[in-house]
Design a protein around this motif. Structure first.
Motif, PDB file in Angstrom:
ATOM      1  N   THR A 165      -8.246  29.151  -9.845  1.00 19.66           N
ATOM      2  CA  THR A 165      -8.105  30.025  -8.674  1.00 19.66           C
ATOM      3  C   THR A 165      -8.253  29.231  -7.386  1.00 19.66           C
ATOM      4  O   THR A 165      -7.415  29.329  -6.483  1.00 19.66           O
ATOM      5  CB  THR A 165      -9.146  31.165  -8.718  1.00 19.66           C
ATOM      6  N   PHE A 166      -9.308  28.430  -7.290  1.00 16.23           N
ATOM      7  CA  PHE A 166      -9.515  27.636  -6.070  1.00 16.23           C
ATOM      8  C   PHE A 166      -8.408  26.594  -5.901  1.00 16.23           C
ATOM      9  O   PHE A 166      -7.979  26.319  -4.783  1.00 16.23           O
ATOM     10  CB  PHE A 166     -10.884  26.954  -6.081  1.00 16.23           C
ATOM     11  N   ARG A 167      -7.940  26.027  -6.998  1.00 17.99           N
ATOM     12  CA  ARG A 167      -6.889  25.021  -6.939  1.00 17.99           C
ATOM     13  C   ARG A 167      -5.571  25.607  -6.427  1.00 17.99           C
ATOM     14  O   ARG A 167      -4.773  24.913  -5.825  1.00 17.99           O
ATOM     15  CB  ARG A 167      -6.706  24.428  -8.340  1.00 17.99           C
ATOM     16  N   LEU A 203     -10.716  24.542  -0.098  1.00 19.51           N
ATOM     17  CA  LEU A 203     -10.946  25.120  -1.422  1.00 19.51           C
ATOM     18  C   LEU A 203     -10.216  24.331  -2.502  1.00 19.51           C
ATOM     19  O   LEU A 203     -10.736  24.146  -3.602  1.00 19.51           O
ATOM     20  CB  LEU A 203     -10.508  26.583  -1.457  1.00 19.51           C
ATOM     21  N   LYS A 204      -9.004  23.873  -2.194  1.00 17.53           N
ATOM     22  CA  LYS A 204      -8.244  23.074  -3.162  1.00 17.53           C
ATOM     23  C   LYS A 204      -8.944  21.751  -3.449  1.00 17.53           C
ATOM     24  O   LYS A 204      -9.095  21.358  -4.599  1.00 17.53           O
ATOM     25  CB  LYS A 204      -6.847  22.765  -2.620  1.00 17.53           C
ATOM     26  N   SER A 240      -5.401  28.041  -4.210  1.00 22.50           N
ATOM     27  CA  SER A 240      -5.651  28.647  -2.904  1.00 22.50           C
ATOM     28  C   SER A 240      -4.781  27.995  -1.832  1.00 22.50           C
ATOM     29  O   SER A 240      -4.358  26.848  -1.971  1.00 22.50           O
ATOM     30  CB  SER A 240      -7.129  28.470  -2.543  1.00 22.50           C
ATOM     31  N   ALA A 260     -12.381  22.246  -5.317  1.00 22.42           N
ATOM     32  CA  ALA A 260     -12.331  23.325  -6.320  1.00 22.42           C
ATOM     33  C   ALA A 260     -13.449  23.205  -7.360  1.00 22.42           C
ATOM     34  O   ALA A 260     -14.095  24.206  -7.668  1.00 22.42           O
ATOM     35  CB  ALA A 260     -10.962  23.367  -6.990  1.00 22.42           C
ATOM     36  N   PHE A 305     -16.806  24.306  -5.639  1.00 18.48           N
ATOM     37  CA  PHE A 305     -16.837  25.745  -5.355  1.00 18.48           C
ATOM     38  C   PHE A 305     -16.901  26.559  -6.653  1.00 18.48           C
ATOM     39  O   PHE A 305     -17.563  27.597  -6.707  1.00 18.48           O
ATOM     40  CB  PHE A 305     -15.636  26.170  -4.510  1.00 18.48           C
ATOM     41  N   HIS A 322     -11.878  27.468 -11.274  1.00 15.80           N
ATOM     42  CA  HIS A 322     -11.256  26.206 -10.862  1.00 15.80           C
ATOM     43  C   HIS A 322      -9.767  26.398 -10.566  1.00 15.80           C
ATOM     44  O   HIS A 322      -9.271  25.955  -9.532  1.00 15.80           O
ATOM     45  CB  HIS A 322     -11.438  25.144 -11.955  1.00 15.80           C
TER      46      HIS A 322
END
Length: 192
Positions: free
Chosen positions: A112-114, A121-122, A116, A125, A128, A110
């Motif tokens: 990591t995607f946040r 992706l954000k 990005s 998150a 994903f 979470h």
């Protein structure tokens, strides 16, 4: 006559206090590395034929004593429900371990995607993180088919999925609480 450099907008400084992109990119790369390392740790544990776990009877006795003596937990959850949770945990210690391992993975995914640079992706998150976490859980169970003494289990995959999803629920609660505090005019960063 000195000609002005009109291409100066193409030069990106390494450290610009007004531009946080380089900091965000570094943070994103750090969280990618942490997620990969954590996934490697899960892979390492899955590669073990037998993992020594603490004495389960000690954990069961400690959990029962804690449930009886901790009035906050017993008042909020209720002793009978808490005892059922402890009994289930005692009988399915490996499933609980799977859940907590994948809860950690879900948190890292979470974050990591946040962090990005990709807006999709954000924005998505949690979705994903759940999808990638479950996909990793599937590959982990396939991997266990080839490890002597280990067998793939649908129950393990369910525990993995619960852990990743629980991480997203925790983030959702934290974000919602932060939003509600801001709406009331309180800054959540200044609360103690």
């Amino acid at each position: 006559m000195v000609k002005e450099n009109t291409d100066s907008y193409l030069i990106v400084p390494l450290k610009d206090p007004k531009n946080n992109d380089s900091y965000r990119i570094r943070r994103f790369h750090i969280f990618i590395a942490l997620s990969i390392l954590y996934g490697g740790f899960i892979f390492y544990l899955s590669s073990q034929s037998a993992i020594n776990v603490p004495n389960e009877s000690f954990l069961f006795e400690w959990s029962i004593d804690y449930a009886k003596n901790n009035s906050i937990i017993s008042k909020v959850i209720g002793v009978p429900l808490l005892m059922d949770i402890v009994r289930y945990s005692y009988g399915n210690f490996d499933k609980i371990a799977h859940m907590f391992l994948y809860l950690g993975l879900g948190i890292l995914l979470h974050i990591t995607f946040r962090n990005s640079g990709n807006n999709t992706l954000k924005k998505y998150a949690p979705l994903f993180a759940i999808l990638l976490g479950i996909a990793y859980g599937i590959t982990d169970e396939i991997h266990q088919m080839y490890v002597p003494g280990r067998t793939p289990s649908e129950a393990d995959l369910v525990a993995d999925s619960v852990g990743v999803t629980l991480a997203q629920i925790i983030f959702w609660i934290i974000i919602l609480k932060s939003f509600l505090l801001r709406k009331k005019g309180k800054d959540p960063k200044n609360l103690k």
